[in-house]
Every structure is written in C-alpha cells, then in structure tokens.
Design an enzyme around this catalytic site. Structure first.
Site, short mmCIF file in Angstrom:
data_model
loop_
_atom_site.label_atom_id
_atom_site.label_comp_id
_atom_site.label_asym_id
_atom_site.label_seq_id
_atom_site.Cartn_x
_atom_site.Cartn_y
_atom_site.Cartn_z
N LYS A 53 -61.93 33.21 2.41
CA LYS A 53 -61.29 34.46 2.86
C LYS A 53 -62.31 35.60 2.89
O LYS A 53 -62.40 36.35 3.86
CB LYS A 53 -60.11 34.81 1.92
CG LYS A 53 -58.92 33.89 2.10
CD LYS A 53 -57.84 34.09 1.02
CE LYS A 53 -56.73 33.06 1.19
NZ LYS A 53 -55.71 33.10 0.12
N GLN A 97 -54.90 36.29 -5.32
CA GLN A 97 -54.77 34.85 -5.10
C GLN A 97 -53.80 34.24 -6.11
O GLN A 97 -53.88 34.51 -7.32
CB GLN A 97 -56.16 34.19 -5.21
CG GLN A 97 -56.18 32.70 -4.91
CD GLN A 97 -55.92 32.35 -3.45
OE1 GLN A 97 -56.00 33.18 -2.57
NE2 GLN A 97 -55.58 31.11 -3.21
N ASP A 120 -50.49 39.79 2.40
CA ASP A 120 -49.86 38.49 2.18
C ASP A 120 -48.40 38.50 2.61
O ASP A 120 -47.76 37.44 2.68
CB ASP A 120 -49.88 38.18 0.68
CG ASP A 120 -50.79 37.02 0.33
OD1 ASP A 120 -51.14 36.25 1.23
OD2 ASP A 120 -51.13 36.89 -0.85
#
Ligand code: GUN
Length: 299
Positions: A53, A97, A120
C-alpha cells in the site's frame, strides 16, 4: 466464449486515473494527496500488505507516510496517533491495518478516524451514506468498490432488471457490496450461511458475488448460464500436485467448472485482489480533491 476478467489490467487503469488526478490536483490547486498507513505489531502478512500500500501510494505521487508501531502499543497511544493524523492537514487518508493485536480494540479506533479521511470506508458515517444511497458524499470500502468496477464494465451503470446475489454479509464486504448493487438498481439478495437452498438462490443470479471464505464452494450447478461471477475469496489450500507441502490460492468459486457456465468470471489470484489497493488509492485522491473543494474523479 467466457470472458475472464484481468484484474491486474483493470487495476492498472484505475492507477493511471489516480496518477493523472493526483498530478492535476498538484498543478491546479498546489495540493499533494497524502495517505497515512498505520500498522501495529509483527504479523508478516499484514506487513506485506502495508508495504505494498505504501509503495503504491508513492508510485501514485502521494505523500506516503507509514507508522509502524510495536506490538506493545496501548489503546491510548494508538488513539493519540489517529488524533494527530486527523488534525494533520497534509494527510487526506488514514488506514489502520486490521487485524490489530488482540489486546487492542479496533472498533473505537476505526470510528475515531474522521469520516472524510476514512479511505477504508469503515466509519459508520460512510457505511450509513452508502446504505442511504449517497454514493457521491462518502467513501466506499475498497474491495466492494473494486468489484463494482468489474460489474459496471460488464453491465454498465444501470442494473435495472438484473438479479444480483451476494454470498456473505460482512461489514467489510457483503453489506457494502449489496448496497452498491442496489444503488445501481439491481434486485439484490444477500445470502449467507443460514440461507436455505443456497445453490437455488445462486442459480437465480445474473450477477453472482461470492465472499464466504470457503475454498471452491460455488460449483458450476450454482451458476445461471451466462451469469457474471465475481469471486472475492482468497483461500490458501494444499497443492500436492506442485510438490510435497506446497500450497496454492483458490477462490470461493470452483473456477474451471464455473467458467464453463458463466459469461464473465474473475480468477483468483488476479481478479478482485489487485483492485483493493487500487481503490484505496482512488479513495485517497477522492478525499484530497474534496478537501481542496474540487470535483473528484469517478472510478
Ligand atoms: N486487512 C486486510 N484487509 C484490510 C483492509 O481492506 N483494510 C484494513 N484496514 N485492514 C485490512
């Protein structure tokens, strides 16, 4: 002839759009899009995801910041970092994460991210906007957003008259996927482990999306002839044919047999997988455009 969607190719074209939009924002508004990725602990798989990422964010021209915190990080320390990133004007997207180490409670952390920086799409404000059909105002969870790019490429923007079945009802995928299909006028069934005669329900689907986490559960007999099949599963299974102790990745769909019946199908790996990171970049450049008061690109 069955079309096998090349997820890498579609993801690459999303990334090209992100790069162009990032460049335009820098040139026209003097704003560099910024993404902060936070990882806690030593899980190797999570570190691999986070590295790709961060790397992709740099490639897109973003300010890419990675915070790697030790396993022993406390809830308060993590919350303080998120508060700092919320307040940092150079950061437009924040990703924490998951999963977090067991001693940490992820939900209050995720809900403390400013909704406009929640790339997200996990904040209840973003989930709520999607549930009410406000697709332009919020940020959509990356994997369903990526799967939806495939659906639009195959069927166009308007799914009127089409039956869609999503197997799986998670907050991360199944629910937002169903909401996206519904917003595009599909007639949507959200099926799950308690659904009666799942095979028969699936056979009714013009668009079948599988996200159950069970290797090759969806058989050819579950697929309506001519359907579009999107496989979101990533399962590692033994592959003795490759040698002793070897493994391979398979999806939730029995690909070879389902491909005989479907018109369009995604492979695993190389289908939905590459789209998740691409849509994270898309969400970041969308968030940066909105913050600068500019119309974001569409994906
Ligand atoms: N871990 C695995 N997938 C994801 C994701 O899409 N977002 C976050 N934050 N963590 C993940």
């Amino acid at each position: 002839m069955t079309t096998v969607i090349d997820g890498k190719k579609v993801a690459a074209s999303v990334i090209e759009t992100v790069k162009a939009a990032t460049q335009a924002l820098a040139t026209d508004a003097g704003v560099r899009a910024g993404l902060a990725v936070v990882i806690v602990g030593d899980d190797p798989a999570s570190h691999a995801y986070v590295s790709s990422k961060s790397k992709m964010a740099k490639e897109c021209g973003f300010l890419s910041i990675q915070h790697t915190l030790p396993e022993a990080t406390t809830q308060e320390e993590l919350a303080a970092l998120v508060a700092d990133l919320n307040a940092d004007p150079s950061i437009h997207g924040i990703l924490v994460q998951l999963p977090l180490p067991k001693h940490l409670n992820s939900e209050p952390i995720i809900q403390s991210i400013l909704p406009e920086k929640d790339v997200d799409g996990l904040h209840v404000v973003n989930a709520g906007k999607l549930a009410t059909g406000d697709l332009e105002g919020g940020l959509v969870s990356c994997t369903p957003a990526g799967a939806m790019v495939f659906v639009r490429q195959t069927h166009g923007e308007d799914l009127s008259g089409l039956n869609a079945v999503v197997i799986g009802r998670s907050n991360l995928f199944g629910k937002p996927m169903s909401a996206l299909l519904l917003a595009a006028n599909a007639t949507v069934t959200t099926a799950h482990s308690r659904t009666k005669d799942l095979a028969a329900v699936c056979r009714n689907a013009d668009i079948l999306v599988a996200a159950v986490g069970r290797p090759e559960m969806v058989k050819a007999g579950w697929v309506k002839p001519g359907a579009t099949v999107i496989d979101v599963g990533i399962n590692r299974v033994p592959a003795p044919e490759k040698g002793e102790g070897k493994t391979k990745l398979v999806g939730d769909v029995a690909f070879a047999e389902a491909a005989e019946v479907a018109s369009v199908i995604t492979p695993v790996p190389g289908g939905v997988g590459p789209m998740t990171i691409a849509m994270l970049m898309a969400n970041t450049v969308i968030a940066a455009h909105r913050k600068a008061g500019r119309k974001p690109p569409r994906f």
